[in-house]
Write a protein that holds these residues in place. Structure first.
Motif, PDB file in Angstrom:
ATOM      1  N   TYR A  13       0.867 -12.674 -14.551  1.00 27.69           N
ATOM      2  CA  TYR A  13      -0.080 -13.516 -15.296  1.00 27.69           C
ATOM      3  C   TYR A  13      -1.517 -13.121 -14.992  1.00 27.69           C
ATOM      4  O   TYR A  13      -2.363 -13.072 -15.885  1.00 27.69           O
ATOM      5  CB  TYR A  13       0.119 -14.994 -14.947  1.00 27.69           C
ATOM      6  N   PHE A  54      -4.291 -11.838 -17.587  1.00 28.69           N
ATOM      7  CA  PHE A  54      -5.586 -12.503 -17.760  1.00 28.69           C
ATOM      8  C   PHE A  54      -6.731 -11.504 -17.612  1.00 28.69           C
ATOM      9  O   PHE A  54      -7.656 -11.467 -18.432  1.00 28.69           O
ATOM     10  CB  PHE A  54      -5.713 -13.635 -16.738  1.00 28.69           C
ATOM     11  N   LEU A  67      -8.571 -18.422 -23.782  1.00 22.95           N
ATOM     12  CA  LEU A  67      -7.932 -17.434 -22.914  1.00 22.95           C
ATOM     13  C   LEU A  67      -7.610 -18.055 -21.554  1.00 22.95           C
ATOM     14  O   LEU A  67      -6.498 -17.913 -21.041  1.00 22.95           O
ATOM     15  CB  LEU A  67      -8.845 -16.214 -22.747  1.00 22.95           C
ATOM     16  N   VAL A  68      -8.572 -18.775 -20.988  1.00 21.53           N
ATOM     17  CA  VAL A  68      -8.323 -19.400 -19.684  1.00 21.53           C
ATOM     18  C   VAL A  68      -7.211 -20.439 -19.813  1.00 21.53           C
ATOM     19  O   VAL A  68      -6.354 -20.559 -18.938  1.00 21.53           O
ATOM     20  CB  VAL A  68      -9.620 -20.036 -19.136  1.00 21.53           C
ATOM     21  N   SER A  97      -4.712 -20.366 -21.821  1.00 15.53           N
ATOM     22  CA  SER A  97      -3.437 -19.655 -21.903  1.00 15.53           C
ATOM     23  C   SER A  97      -2.969 -19.290 -20.495  1.00 15.53           C
ATOM     24  O   SER A  97      -1.790 -19.430 -20.159  1.00 15.53           O
ATOM     25  CB  SER A  97      -3.620 -18.386 -22.743  1.00 15.53           C
ATOM     26  N   PHE A  98      -3.910 -18.846 -19.668  1.00 16.76           N
ATOM     27  CA  PHE A  98      -3.576 -18.488 -18.294  1.00 16.76           C
ATOM     28  C   PHE A  98      -3.132 -19.718 -17.493  1.00 16.76           C
ATOM     29  O   PHE A  98      -2.126 -19.672 -16.788  1.00 16.76           O
ATOM     30  CB  PHE A  98      -4.785 -17.821 -17.632  1.00 16.76           C
ATOM     31  N   GLY A 111       0.212 -20.638 -18.239  1.00 18.65           N
ATOM     32  CA  GLY A 111       1.135 -19.743 -17.554  1.00 18.65           C
ATOM     33  C   GLY A 111       1.415 -20.213 -16.134  1.00 18.65           C
ATOM     34  O   GLY A 111       2.559 -20.222 -15.678  1.00 18.65           O
ATOM     35  N   MET A 112       0.351 -20.652 -15.444  1.00 19.50           N
ATOM     36  CA  MET A 112       0.527 -21.173 -14.084  1.00 19.50           C
ATOM     37  C   MET A 112       1.412 -22.419 -14.089  1.00 19.50           C
ATOM     38  O   MET A 112       2.270 -22.599 -13.222  1.00 19.50           O
ATOM     39  CB  MET A 112      -0.843 -21.513 -13.479  1.00 19.50           C
ATOM     40  N   SER A 167       3.720 -23.013 -16.285  1.00 21.70           N
ATOM     41  CA  SER A 167       5.091 -22.549 -16.544  1.00 21.70           C
ATOM     42  C   SER A 167       5.753 -22.086 -15.254  1.00 21.70           C
ATOM     43  O   SER A 167       6.947 -22.335 -15.035  1.00 21.70           O
ATOM     44  CB  SER A 167       5.084 -21.392 -17.546  1.00 21.70           C
ATOM     45  N   HIS A 200       0.642 -19.983 -26.207  1.00 23.83           N
ATOM     46  CA  HIS A 200       0.322 -18.554 -26.091  1.00 23.83           C
ATOM     47  C   HIS A 200       0.128 -17.941 -27.483  1.00 23.83           C
ATOM     48  O   HIS A 200      -0.736 -17.082 -27.671  1.00 23.83           O
ATOM     49  CB  HIS A 200       1.410 -17.829 -25.318  1.00 23.83           C
ATOM     50  N   ASP A 203      -3.264 -18.540 -28.912  1.00 18.32           N
ATOM     51  CA  ASP A 203      -4.264 -17.620 -28.384  1.00 18.32           C
ATOM     52  C   ASP A 203      -4.151 -16.256 -29.064  1.00 18.32           C
ATOM     53  O   ASP A 203      -5.147 -15.612 -29.366  1.00 18.32           O
ATOM     54  CB  ASP A 203      -4.093 -17.481 -26.869  1.00 18.32           C
TER      55      ASP A 203
END
Lengths: 115, 140
Positions: free
Chosen positions: A21, A25, B12-13, B15-16, B19-20, B22, B121, B124
């Protein structure tokens, strides 16, 4: 159970996914900064700018699929990958075909106004 | 252009951070981290929508209404549609946070979070196309 301890193997797997990830990023960030920076501060010819923006966008889409949506070339992801590629195929036929027909009309109806 | 850049960063942030979330969901190791990441994601998503609305407001003030030109008609049928999707995703996220609070991390909540992650996601990914084609391409 709000917190549980991971086994060593799990902790390792988790760390590797987290790196995935973070890489995604960082790459996406770079691929965003390049086109914005060039468009804002550099005096490029429009064609070159288009190519750069398009190239960065395509690479960034691949990065997002790879790092955030975990679409890889691995065998168990093959079906998802094929679905996405098929979607891309249909979309490009639709968009490409529409542009083709419209520019053809443009050419036949108003050839003097073509750029 | 500055607005578009800011919105791009927010998305974008977010989306990140999703992810964390998830990851926290997958390894079920930290429930508070899961909720925390989801809340940050929600704030970023809402920030994106708010900033986009502010941008539209400023465009309207400057006379940039959809009926003014072909470009603006296309602009206002494309960009707010994406914004609407982000808004719905935020509502969905709020609903899932409610489910999480009431039912805990059961199979349904988990399933919903996995599906919302995919949508998020993809939002984005679609935004990459929008900022490249509409904002940067329009300038070039």
């Amino acid at each position: 159970m709000s917190r549980r301890t991971l086994s060593d193997a799990e902790a390792q797997e988790r760390a590797s996914e987290q790196r995935n990830y973070l890489w995604g990023f960082a790459l996406a960030l770079i691929l965003t900064l390049i086109p914005f920076g060039v468009a804002a501060f550099a005096e490029w010819r429009p064609l070159h700018l288009y190519l750069l923006i398009g190239g960065c966008a395509l690479v960034q889409v691949v990065v997002h699929f790879r790092c955030f949506l975990h679409i890889t070339l691995a065998r168990n992801k093959r079906e998802d990958l094929q679905l996405i590629l098929f979607t891309v195929l249909i979309l490009s036929i639709m968009v490409g075909g529409t542009l083709w027909i419209l520019f053809n009309l443009y050419y036949r109806m108003m050839p003097d106004m073509l750029p | 252009m500055r607005g578009a850049f800011f919105e791009t960063m927010l998305l974008l942030v977010s989306s990140f951070t999703f992810g964390m979330a998830s990851l926290a969901l997958k390894y079920r190791d930290d429930r508070r981290a899961l909720v925390g990441w989801l809340l940050i994601t929600l704030l970023l998503g809402l920030g994106f929508v708010a900033h986009e609305l502010y941008d539209f407001h400023r465009m309207f003030e400057a006379g940039g209404v959809p009926s003014r030109s072909g470009f603006l008609s296309a602009f206002f049928s494309l960009v707010p549609l994406h914004g609407l999707h982000v808004t719905v995703a935020c509502v969905w996220l709020i609903a899932l946070l409610g489910q999480l609070a009431v039912h805990g991390l059961d199979a349904q909540t988990k399933n919903g979070l996995i599906r919302l992650a995919i949508l998020w996601h993809f939002l984005d990914i679609v935004w990459i196309g929008i900022f490249s084609l509409v904002y940067l391409g329009g300038l070039a």
